[in-house]
Design a protein around this motif. Structure first.
Motif, PDB file in Angstrom:
ATOM      1  N   ALA A  88       0.855  -1.214   0.190  1.00  0.00           N
ATOM      2  CA  ALA A  88      -0.257   0.211  -0.217  1.00  0.00           C
ATOM      3  C   ALA A  88       0.544   1.501  -0.068  1.00  0.00           C
ATOM      4  CB  ALA A  88      -0.495  -0.226   1.285  1.00  0.00           C
ATOM      5  N   LEU A  98      -4.193   3.889   3.363  1.00  0.00           N
ATOM      6  CA  LEU A  98      -4.641   2.966   3.152  1.00  0.00           C
ATOM      7  C   LEU A  98      -4.338   1.398   3.881  1.00  0.00           C
ATOM      8  CD1 LEU A  98      -5.099   2.402  -0.965  1.00  0.00           C
ATOM      9  CD2 LEU A  98      -7.004   1.765   0.304  1.00  0.00           C
ATOM     10  N   ARG A 102      -5.103  -0.170   7.354  1.00  0.00           N
ATOM     11  CA  ARG A 102      -5.807  -1.128   8.391  1.00  0.00           C
ATOM     12  C   ARG A 102      -4.852  -2.135   9.388  1.00  0.00           C
ATOM     13  NH1 ARG A 102      -9.759  -3.511   5.455  1.00  0.00           N
ATOM     14  NH2 ARG A 102      -9.929  -2.925   3.130  1.00  0.00           N
ATOM     15  N   ILE A 117      -9.698   8.648   1.581  1.00  0.00           N
ATOM     16  CA  ILE A 117      -9.527   7.187   0.980  1.00  0.00           C
ATOM     17  C   ILE A 117     -10.611   7.432  -0.638  1.00  0.00           C
ATOM     18  CG2 ILE A 117      -9.457   4.529   0.382  1.00  0.00           C
ATOM     19  CD1 ILE A 117      -8.343   4.910   3.236  1.00  0.00           C
ATOM     20  N   TRP A 123     -10.183   3.053  -2.763  1.00  0.00           N
ATOM     21  CA  TRP A 123     -10.720   2.435  -3.185  1.00  0.00           C
ATOM     22  C   TRP A 123     -10.666   0.676  -3.261  1.00  0.00           C
ATOM     23  CZ3 TRP A 123     -10.914   1.166   2.406  1.00  0.00           C
ATOM     24  CH2 TRP A 123     -11.399   1.580   3.021  1.00  0.00           C
ATOM     25  N   ASP A 126      -7.545  -0.030  -3.331  1.00  0.00           N
ATOM     26  CA  ASP A 126      -7.200  -1.446  -1.911  1.00  0.00           C
ATOM     27  C   ASP A 126      -7.213  -3.167  -2.786  1.00  0.00           C
ATOM     28  OD1 ASP A 126      -7.439  -2.295   1.034  1.00  0.00           O
ATOM     29  OD2 ASP A 126      -9.418  -2.876   0.226  1.00  0.00           O
TER      30      ASP A 126
END
Length: 639
Positions: A88, A98, A102, A117, A123, A126
């Protein structure tokens, strides 16, 4: 307009001119393979094209706003964080957000990061990260600290791909990748919307991918369209013409030197011009760079071994991982005869290195045993160069402090011997730790070939070797009168030397196929399977084609004596009939969760909703994996 244009580029480190008045242009959509001898400056050129290194002279022009990503040749040193975090963080703008989303458990921070984001359409990135990690079989939550250098480099490759740059620069991207991952990378890069420049000595990978080959030779760049074989033909023709031109130049220079030595005075204008031309010719000759010589690979041969080199009886290797038993090698009984040349292929971590260590007696199997034949003298090339003493000099690593080495009963000065492997006198005094990957591989070859042997066992010897040295190694293996076992992911290399190939097909199963990689592909086509699927470790239900000679018949008879698989019960047969429909329904369910994860609206509902959907999606994936496993088990038992 070209994406990158270099005009008259020059770059030197110390006395070595890596680029000298070099010109290059990269057009949109090209896939350029950069080739050249080890140490010629390919990695340095990639740094120049990435904007990391500045030229000493000349100009380089980048198209406005051009996004460039570079995969370095060496594994990344940073071992903190997880696989997902590293990938990421290689992404522009949203990458750090990102990764932090997490990693953090603070709700307020998660909400702030989710908003950022979503605002930057992150996303989608992601989802792309998970797609790439899944294809490369990388666990997103795996700590980097638990990964070897080769695996961290694989993660770095995933990071370079996930950023989707306009220009992707890859330095030896196939090193330490298995054949299945290399095949996936080929297809991914073919479909890649951007432009690619890659350094590679994998001839099959280059043939499948490159639209143009560019050679860096003595500071100049030469472009060759077409296939790898076309490049070799055109390069050889260029070198032939260059040799003729240089021979003619040297003849004229010799005549002019003879003329000036006769004492002709420069009284006439014609003579004055001739003297000036001679001075220019002398300067040109002094600046000429001769092409680096070829390595000379010879091996110190020991007396012949017995007819049987290794005879294994029902080798089994298992290990326990958190209470579950994992099978690495399952009931394998090979017989290796003198002069066999065996290639070994399979996915990373399948147990290839374990197998060759068992054959040498370095590791004991869980069950079974290995008998080593008479007068067997093994030299072992390990892929991680563990035999090298990095603090010692190149010369001491070969001669162990002595001034001479004995090659086929002849004493040779160690510097002369190492010159055959393209090490200069100054380089032989350098500690091994400063060598490049290709130089370490050449040093390993020099070290093991200086010791007598009649069995060569090599674990991925082709990494970082230039094409000329690779060709010579192939030729040496073909002509070596002893026995050879080589683990390699280079398909053409295996094709060019192997008389038999061992294929790790998963769950500890090892198939034997007569011939090299082309024969492996042909065999699996005949039985309606894919060779790439086989070496991915996901194909284990196929009965291999057997060699008709005595050693293969012995293995076939041993298989016949083994207990037969049980037939399915009525209930299991009914379950097998229903499984395809269940798998299809579960795949549809998983697709619905994937759509929810990719929908930006989800991320406006807060972290709890995101975690719930993600958990449901993971549970659906686990259930689908279980259905697939059950299906494969029932299918295998029903045959």
């Amino acid at each position: 307009m070209a994406l990158i244009t270099m005009m008259g580029g020059s770059l030197a480190y110390g006395d070595d001119a890596l680029l000298k008045d070099a010109d290059f242009a990269l057009e949109e959509g090209e896939r350029v393979c950069l080739v050249g001898r080890n140490g010629t400056g390919k990695s340095s050129l990639l740094k120049v094209l990435a904007g990391v290194t500045e030229l000493d002279a000349g100009r380089i022009i980048f198209k406005d706003g051009l996004r460039i990503n570079r995969l370095q040749q060496d594994p990344p040193q940073d071992s903190t964080g997880t696989v997902y975090g590293m990938v990421a963080r290689g992404i522009d703008v949203v990458g750090e957000a990102l990764a932090r989303f997490r990693e953090t458990e603070v709700v307020a921070e998660q909400e702030e990061l989710a908003s950022f984001i979503e605002h930057h359409d992150g996303w989608v990135k992601d989802a792309l990260i998970y797609k790439i990690l899944n294809k490369m079989e990388l666990d997103p939550e795996c700590p980097l600290s638990t990964l070897s250098g080769g695996w961290r480099r694989k993660v770095a490759l995933a990071a370079a791909l996930a950023n989707e740059p306009q220009v992707l620069l890859l330095d030896e991207p196939t090193n330490h990748l298995d054949i299945a991952t290399i095949a996936w990378l080929e297809e991914y890069l073919k479909a890649f919307a951007g432009t690619v420049i890659f350094v590679s000595h994998d001839r099959t990978f280059t043939d499948h991918l490159a639209s143009r080959i560019v050679e860096l030779d003595r500071g100049k760049l030469y472009s060759y369209p077409g296939s790898f074989d076309d490049y070799l033909r055109l390069r050889d023709e260029r070198l032939r013409l260059e040799e003729l031109e240089r021979a003619n130049f040297d003849r004229v220079l010799a005549e002019e030197e003879a003329w000036i030595r006769r004492g002709v005075k420069a009284r006439l204008a014609r003579n004055e011009g001739r003297v000036r031309n001679l001075a220019a010719m002398r300067k040109e000759r002094a600046e000429r760079r001769d092409r680096q010589g070829r390595a000379i690979i010879k091996i110190t041969e020991a007396d012949r071994s017995g007819n049987i080199v290794f005879e294994a009886d029902h080798i089994n290797v298992t290990y326990n991982d958190r209470g579950s038993e994992n099978v690495i090698i399952k009931d394998f009984s090979p017989v290796v005869m003198r002069s066999d040349r065996i290639g070994i292929v399979g996915p990373n971590g399948a147990g290839k290195t374990t197998l060759i260590k068992i054959l040498q007696g370095l590791v004991k199997p869980t069950h079974g045993y290995v008998r080593i034949g008479t007068n067997v003298q093994v030299q072992y090339f390990d892929q991680y160069h563990e035999q090298l003493e990095l603090e010692k000099s190149v010369a001491d690593n070969v001669a162990e402090g002595k001034s001479d080495v004995v090659i086929n009963n002849k004493s040779v000065h160690v510097l002369s011997y190492l010159k055959n492997f393209l090490f200069t006198a100054r380089r032989t005094r350098s500690p091994a730790k400063v060598l490049s990957g290709g130089e370490k591989n050449r040093l390993m070859l020099a070290r093991i070939f200086a010791r007598p042997c009649n069995v060569l066992i090599m674990d991925e010897p082709t990494n970082d070797l230039d094409l000329e040295t690779l060709d010579l190694l192939e030729e040496m293996l073909q002509n070596f009168p002893g026995t050879v076992l080589v683990i390699s992911h280079d398909r053409r290399f295996i094709d060019n030397f192997a008389t038999e190939t061992w294929v790790f097909t998963g769950n500890g199963e090892i198939e034997t196929v007569v011939g090299g990689w082309t024969d492996v592909e042909a065999y699996y086509r005949r039985i309606g399977k894919s060779a790439v699927d086989a070496v991915s470790g996901k194909l284990n239900e196929v009965e291999p084609e057997r060699n008709k000679e005595a050693k293969a018949q012995a293995r076939a008879e041993a298989k016949k004596e083994a207990p037969k698989k049980s037939k399915l019960s009525f209930t299991e047969a009914h379950e097998l009939e229903e499984l395809p429909a269940k798998v299809e329904a579960q795949e549809a369910k998983l697709s619905e969760f994937d759509a929810q994860v990719a929908d930006p609206a989800l991320y406006t509902k807060g972290p709890d909703a995101i975690k719930e959907v993600t958990a449901q999606r993971d549970a659906a994936q686990a259930e689908l994996d279980a259905l697939y496993a059950r299906w494969e088990d029932l299918m295998a038992r029903s045959e």
